[in-house]
Enzyme design. Structure first.
Site, PDB file in Angstrom:
ATOM      1  N   ASN A  38      58.096  29.708  47.753  1.00  0.00           N
ATOM      2  CA  ASN A  38      57.956  30.565  48.929  1.00  0.00           C
ATOM      3  C   ASN A  38      58.692  31.858  48.595  1.00  0.00           C
ATOM      4  O   ASN A  38      59.823  31.810  48.118  1.00  0.00           O
ATOM      5  CB  ASN A  38      58.594  29.878  50.142  1.00  0.00           C
ATOM      6  CG  ASN A  38      58.752  30.818  51.311  1.00  0.00           C
ATOM      7  OD1 ASN A  38      57.903  31.659  51.560  1.00  0.00           O
ATOM      8  ND2 ASN A  38      59.848  30.683  52.026  1.00  0.00           N
ATOM      9  N   GLY A  39      58.059  33.000  48.824  1.00  0.00           N
ATOM     10  CA  GLY A  39      58.718  34.275  48.536  1.00  0.00           C
ATOM     11  C   GLY A  39      57.775  35.192  47.785  1.00  0.00           C
ATOM     12  O   GLY A  39      56.585  34.910  47.660  1.00  0.00           O
ATOM     13  N   HIS A  73      51.899  67.395  84.882  1.00  0.00           N
ATOM     14  CA  HIS A  73      50.479  67.666  85.129  1.00  0.00           C
ATOM     15  C   HIS A  73      49.852  66.559  85.972  1.00  0.00           C
ATOM     16  O   HIS A  73      48.625  66.421  86.001  1.00  0.00           O
ATOM     17  CB  HIS A  73      49.740  67.845  83.803  1.00  0.00           C
ATOM     18  CG  HIS A  73      50.252  69.023  83.029  1.00  0.00           C
ATOM     19  ND1 HIS A  73      49.964  70.316  83.385  1.00  0.00           N
ATOM     20  CD2 HIS A  73      51.085  69.095  81.967  1.00  0.00           C
ATOM     21  CE1 HIS A  73      50.585  71.142  82.549  1.00  0.00           C
ATOM     22  NE2 HIS A  73      51.269  70.423  81.688  1.00  0.00           N
ATOM     23  N   LYS A 131      45.851  35.812  70.384  1.00  0.00           N
ATOM     24  CA  LYS A 131      46.504  36.438  69.217  1.00  0.00           C
ATOM     25  C   LYS A 131      45.509  37.268  68.415  1.00  0.00           C
ATOM     26  O   LYS A 131      45.829  38.348  67.955  1.00  0.00           O
ATOM     27  CB  LYS A 131      47.139  35.350  68.348  1.00  0.00           C
ATOM     28  CG  LYS A 131      47.900  35.872  67.138  1.00  0.00           C
ATOM     29  CD  LYS A 131      49.164  36.598  67.548  1.00  0.00           C
ATOM     30  CE  LYS A 131      49.856  37.284  66.400  1.00  0.00           C
ATOM     31  NZ  LYS A 131      50.733  38.380  66.854  1.00  0.00           N
ATOM     32  N   GLU A 179      52.354  43.579  78.322  1.00  0.00           N
ATOM     33  CA  GLU A 179      51.689  42.351  77.908  1.00  0.00           C
ATOM     34  C   GLU A 179      52.530  41.101  78.118  1.00  0.00           C
ATOM     35  O   GLU A 179      51.980  40.049  78.417  1.00  0.00           O
ATOM     36  CB  GLU A 179      51.154  42.437  76.471  1.00  0.00           C
ATOM     37  CG  GLU A 179      52.186  42.538  75.382  1.00  0.00           C
ATOM     38  CD  GLU A 179      51.541  42.526  73.990  1.00  0.00           C
ATOM     39  OE1 GLU A 179      52.145  43.057  73.069  1.00  0.00           O
ATOM     40  OE2 GLU A 179      50.435  41.977  73.821  1.00  0.00           O
ATOM     41  N   CYS A 186      55.868  30.681  53.423  1.00  0.00           N
ATOM     42  CA  CYS A 186      55.150  29.431  53.204  1.00  0.00           C
ATOM     43  C   CYS A 186      56.094  28.306  53.592  1.00  0.00           C
ATOM     44  O   CYS A 186      57.285  28.537  53.785  1.00  0.00           O
ATOM     45  CB  CYS A 186      54.796  29.253  51.729  1.00  0.00           C
ATOM     46  SG  CYS A 186      53.777  30.571  51.062  1.00  0.00           S
ATOM     47  N   GLU A 238      54.005  52.032  72.257  1.00  0.00           N
ATOM     48  CA  GLU A 238      54.202  50.636  71.861  1.00  0.00           C
ATOM     49  C   GLU A 238      55.206  49.939  72.788  1.00  0.00           C
ATOM     50  O   GLU A 238      55.004  48.782  73.169  1.00  0.00           O
ATOM     51  CB  GLU A 238      54.646  50.575  70.384  1.00  0.00           C
ATOM     52  CG  GLU A 238      54.972  49.191  69.852  1.00  0.00           C
ATOM     53  CD  GLU A 238      53.808  48.195  69.882  1.00  0.00           C
ATOM     54  OE1 GLU A 238      52.659  48.580  70.200  1.00  0.00           O
ATOM     55  OE2 GLU A 238      54.060  47.006  69.611  1.00  0.00           O
ATOM     56  N   LYS A 286      54.374  46.554  75.041  1.00  0.00           N
ATOM     57  CA  LYS A 286      55.188  45.330  75.004  1.00  0.00           C
ATOM     58  C   LYS A 286      55.555  44.930  76.425  1.00  0.00           C
ATOM     59  O   LYS A 286      55.496  43.774  76.799  1.00  0.00           O
ATOM     60  CB  LYS A 286      56.476  45.539  74.180  1.00  0.00           C
ATOM     61  CG  LYS A 286      56.268  45.661  72.695  1.00  0.00           C
ATOM     62  CD  LYS A 286      56.099  44.344  71.974  1.00  0.00           C
ATOM     63  CE  LYS A 286      54.712  43.969  71.610  1.00  0.00           C
ATOM     64  NZ  LYS A 286      53.799  44.659  70.861  1.00  0.00           N
ATOM     65  N   ARG A 295      54.658  28.292  59.334  1.00  0.00           N
ATOM     66  CA  ARG A 295      55.040  29.192  58.244  1.00  0.00           C
ATOM     67  C   ARG A 295      53.855  29.568  57.341  1.00  0.00           C
ATOM     68  O   ARG A 295      53.986  30.423  56.466  1.00  0.00           O
ATOM     69  CB  ARG A 295      56.122  28.539  57.371  1.00  0.00           C
ATOM     70  CG  ARG A 295      57.391  28.194  58.117  1.00  0.00           C
ATOM     71  CD  ARG A 295      58.405  27.597  57.168  1.00  0.00           C
ATOM     72  NE  ARG A 295      58.736  28.534  56.111  1.00  0.00           N
ATOM     73  CZ  ARG A 295      59.672  29.458  56.181  1.00  0.00           C
ATOM     74  NH1 ARG A 295      60.395  29.567  57.271  1.00  0.00           N
ATOM     75  NH2 ARG A 295      59.906  30.261  55.166  1.00  0.00           N
ATOM     76  N   TRP A 301      50.925  30.542  52.944  1.00  0.00           N
ATOM     77  CA  TRP A 301      50.519  31.781  53.609  1.00  0.00           C
ATOM     78  C   TRP A 301      50.351  32.762  52.463  1.00  0.00           C
ATOM     79  O   TRP A 301      51.329  33.199  51.851  1.00  0.00           O
ATOM     80  CB  TRP A 301      51.596  32.238  54.591  1.00  0.00           C
ATOM     81  CG  TRP A 301      51.263  33.548  55.229  1.00  0.00           C
ATOM     82  CD1 TRP A 301      51.699  34.783  54.842  1.00  0.00           C
ATOM     83  CD2 TRP A 301      50.432  33.764  56.360  1.00  0.00           C
ATOM     84  NE1 TRP A 301      51.175  35.743  55.667  1.00  0.00           N
ATOM     85  CE2 TRP A 301      50.396  35.146  56.617  1.00  0.00           C
ATOM     86  CE3 TRP A 301      49.696  32.906  57.199  1.00  0.00           C
ATOM     87  CZ2 TRP A 301      49.664  35.704  57.657  1.00  0.00           C
ATOM     88  CZ3 TRP A 301      48.978  33.471  58.235  1.00  0.00           C
ATOM     89  CH2 TRP A 301      48.968  34.857  58.454  1.00  0.00           C
TER      90      TRP A 301
HETATM   91  O1  M6R Z   1      45.194  41.535  64.556  1.00  0.00           O
HETATM   92  P1  M6R Z   1      45.195  42.999  64.947  1.00  0.00           P
HETATM   93  O2  M6R Z   1      46.392  43.737  64.429  1.00  0.00           O
HETATM   94  O3  M6R Z   1      43.925  43.690  64.589  1.00  0.00           O
HETATM   95  O4  M6R Z   1      45.303  42.986  66.523  1.00  0.00           O
HETATM   96  C1  M6R Z   1      45.232  44.180  67.246  1.00  0.00           C
HETATM   97  C2  M6R Z   1      45.676  43.981  68.662  1.00  0.00           C
HETATM   98  O5  M6R Z   1      44.888  42.996  69.291  1.00  0.00           O
HETATM   99  C3  M6R Z   1      47.145  43.580  68.760  1.00  0.00           C
HETATM  100  O6  M6R Z   1      47.974  44.529  68.149  1.00  0.00           O
HETATM  101  C4  M6R Z   1      47.566  43.403  70.219  1.00  0.00           C
HETATM  102  O7  M6R Z   1      47.579  44.642  70.851  1.00  0.00           O
HETATM  103  C5  M6R Z   1      48.942  42.734  70.281  1.00  0.00           C
HETATM  104  N1  M6R Z   1      48.908  41.629  71.177  1.00  0.00           N
HETATM  105  C6  M6R Z   1      50.026  43.627  70.739  1.00  0.00           C
HETATM  106  O8  M6R Z   1      51.244  42.969  70.798  1.00  0.00           O
END
Ligand code: M6R
Length: 612
Positions: A102-103, A508, A607, A492, A2, A485, A489, A27, A76
């Protein structure tokens, strides 16, 4: 996470606090509030649900609140959904103590019960109200001043806190205390400031005092005194902030993503703190019970993107430890497949935002079929959190960068804790193993910090290969989940075409894509599979690949094969994802920086994906 701001000076406090809170909105932004005092008059409190703008409008940009001393907060949510009642500041019944926090207070339940025995009642669902009332309790019990009462409360509170408090009978002072949550103090000729972070006060001063852990500060108009928890005066030297305003918002980091990568140990520590008490996993307010765990016949993990990758890693942990069948499903596929669900299944939806359209639809589908649902969610009060039967929160705080890092790491922790609990309750592990695994999870934050200490080597490697066109990540078992994962990264934020492959699948088909100079990352954190994956690495090397190896300290024989190796500390192999993912996040980040891309806001991505 927060945002807190405090001001005690000669100007009108409310506009200064609002301006400071605006700089801290990254925050937290689900609700906010101000407490302003005008000399000995009663303290005025105004709160609002929603973005800070709502509070600014409600208070006529702060002009409606007269007084030159005050505290403000942008929230938050962690305990209690976003609402005006749960918004800070919080106050004791007779308005003797008013404060913001905050915490996370881990033993809030125990403290609440103690206060209830002394006739305290509670209006909110927050742990903050409990802290404020605990200070009030000690003040009345021992008839001592603010520093003593705060110190007494601090000795009882477990967890993390940054507290900024005002007391009815001390009109010209603000008090602060902190443990494991950030809080700084700034002092000018005629005013003092408290804030969670530098940007909030940068306009007024560049000289800040970093309050030490478990220390208290008393702020007058242009003065600051500091005390330790034994109430002894301590000296703190001011530090000069050299960052500009933009860098200050990111804590001196160049991007939110790298800041959030560095916040992972704290996010993981806080999440563990909410799940483990006295060496045992607790269900908290989730409503999950041993009986539900015993009766679960199958677990379906449904999620998107990185959250789906958490599910893939979790599948190995659940199945390996608890010997319960687990299916992991992409939410966007699950909802259109007419999936077979059984009465005693548990559908686990993992989501940072709690608003991802496909994940929400999958949750609703499960609920319509009468199947029990459980959310692992970062945003309190989000749609999935509200609609799931059971919720465990990740305490990662707001994540700004589109590429998730700290929320992913916090989700893993909840998944591990649930898997361990399933294993224990279902009699698959004994008490010793249960205790040892929980203890091992608690070592992860420190180990993550060690991985982060090694970041320069990855930065160097990323700069060298910034022109890479294709990349492959290979691994087996959990290492395959890590590869998925790592590869996401890379795609994206660096826009490098990259694929994650189960190492045994290469021959394969995919291996035909490997040619001279193709970059391949071999993930080898699982001892049982080490030699197998290493042979796959040899196969791609003999076709010209340039190889990065990722393994744990001790597995030095990988250097016979890999051209560049990154080591992470050893931990229980079920938890390796938490450590091995960090170098891959760093690799994606530094490659993106080296290519001059928009790291925090990559093209075409949002996001929170609230459309199908
Ligand atoms: O908010 P969510 O965790 O449901 O979002 C899922 C995906 O959209 C999210 O993880 C996306 O793949 C990220 N940009 C990956 O870094």
């Amino acid at each position: 996470m927060c945002g807190i701001v405090g001001y005690n000076g000669t100007m009108q406090a409310a506009p200064i606090l609002l301006e400071g809170l605006e700089k801290l909105e990254y925050r937290g932004y689900d609700s906010s509030g101000l407490a302003i005092r005008d000399g000995a008059k009663d303290i005025e409190i105004v709160k609002a649900k929603g973005r800070l703008r709502v509070l600014a409008e409600k208070t006529d940009e702060g002009m409606a609140l007269a007084g030159n001393c005050g505290i403000g907060h942008t929230r938050w949510a962690t305990h209690g959904e976003p609402s005006e009642t749960n918004a800070h500041p919080h106050v004791s019944e007779d308005r003797n103590v008013v404060g913001v926090h905050n915490g996370i207070i881990e033993n809030y339940q125990e403290l609440k019960e103690k206060l209830q025995r002394h006739d305290y009642t509670f209006y909110s669902e927050t742990d903050t109200e409990i802290a404020i009332k605990l200070i009030d309790y000690y003040m009345k019990k021992y008839r001592e001043g603010p520093v003593d009462s705060i110190a007494r409360a601090m000795t009882r509170i477990r967890g993390s806190y940054a507290l900024v408090v005002m007391f009815k009978d001390y009109p010209d002072e603000i008090y602060c205390a902190r443990k494991d949550s950030p809080l700084i103090v700034g002092v000018t000729e005629d005013a003092s400031f408290a804030a969670s972070d530098v940007p909030a006060i940068l306009k007024y001063t560049r000289n800040v005092y970093y309050i030490g852990n478990q220390q208290i500060a008393r702020l007058g108009k242009g003065t600051a005194e500091f005390f330790d928890i034994d109430r002894e005066a301590v000296e703190i030297e001011p530090s000069e902030i050299k960052w500009d305003a933009e860098a200050a918002e990111k804590g001196g980091f160049e991007h939110f993503m790298i800041k959030e990568i560095h916040e992972q140990p704290a996010a993981v520590r806080d999440t563990i703190g909410s799940l483990v008490q006295d060496g045992k996993i607790v269900y908290g307010e989730s409503g999950l019970t041993d009986e539900i765990i015993r009766n679960t016949s199958e677990i379906l993990i449904v999620a998107c993107g990185s959250a789906y990758h958490v599910g893939l890693a979790a599948q190995y942990v659940f199945e390996g430890l608890a010997r319960i069948p687990v299916r992991v499903e992409l939410a966007s596929e699950f909802r259109y497949r007419n999936p077979i669900l059984n009465q005693n299944d548990l559908v686990v939806v993992i989501s940072q935002s709690g608003e991802t359209a496909d994940s929400l639809a999958a949750l609703r589908l499960a609920k319509e079929s009468g199947i029990r649902t459980l959310g692992i969610i970062n945003v309190v009060g989000s749609s999935i959190a509200r609609e799931a039967d059971h919720v465990f929160y990740t305490l990662a705080g707001p994540e700004i960068a589109v590429a998730t890092t700290k929320a992913y790491s916090a989700q893993l922790i909840v998944a591990y804790a649930l898997a361990i609990q399933y294993a224990y309750v279902r009699g698959q592990i004994d008490e010793d193993r249960y205790t040892a695994m929980i203890a091992e999870i608690q070592t992860l934050p420190a180990k993550m910090e060690r991985v982060l200490d090694d970041k320069e080597r990855i930065q160097w490697f990323a700069a060298k290969y910034s022109n890479a066109k294709d990349m492959f990540f290979i691994g087996r078992g959990i290492d395959y989940a890590i590869s998925m994962e790592g590869s996401l990264k890379m795609k994206e934020i660096s826009y490098v075409h990259s694929e994650a492959y189960a190492a045994g699948e290469l021959k394969h088909g995919t291996i035909s894509l490997v040619e001279n100079g193709t970059l391949v990352v071999g993930v080898c954190t699982q001892n049982r599979l080490f030699e197998k994956t290493r042979s796959n690495m040899v196969e791609v090397k003999s076709r010209g690949a340039y190889l990065m190896g990722l393994t744990s300290y001790g597995n030095y024989s990988i250097e016979d094969t890999a051209d560049f190796t990154v080591y992470v500390p050893k931990t229980d192999e079920y938890f390796m994802t938490s450590l091995a993912i960090i170098p891959l996040q760093l690799l994606g980040y530094y490659l993106s920086v080296a290519r001059g891309l928009n790291v925090d806001k990559p093209r075409n991505l949002a996001k929170s994906v609230t459309v199908e």
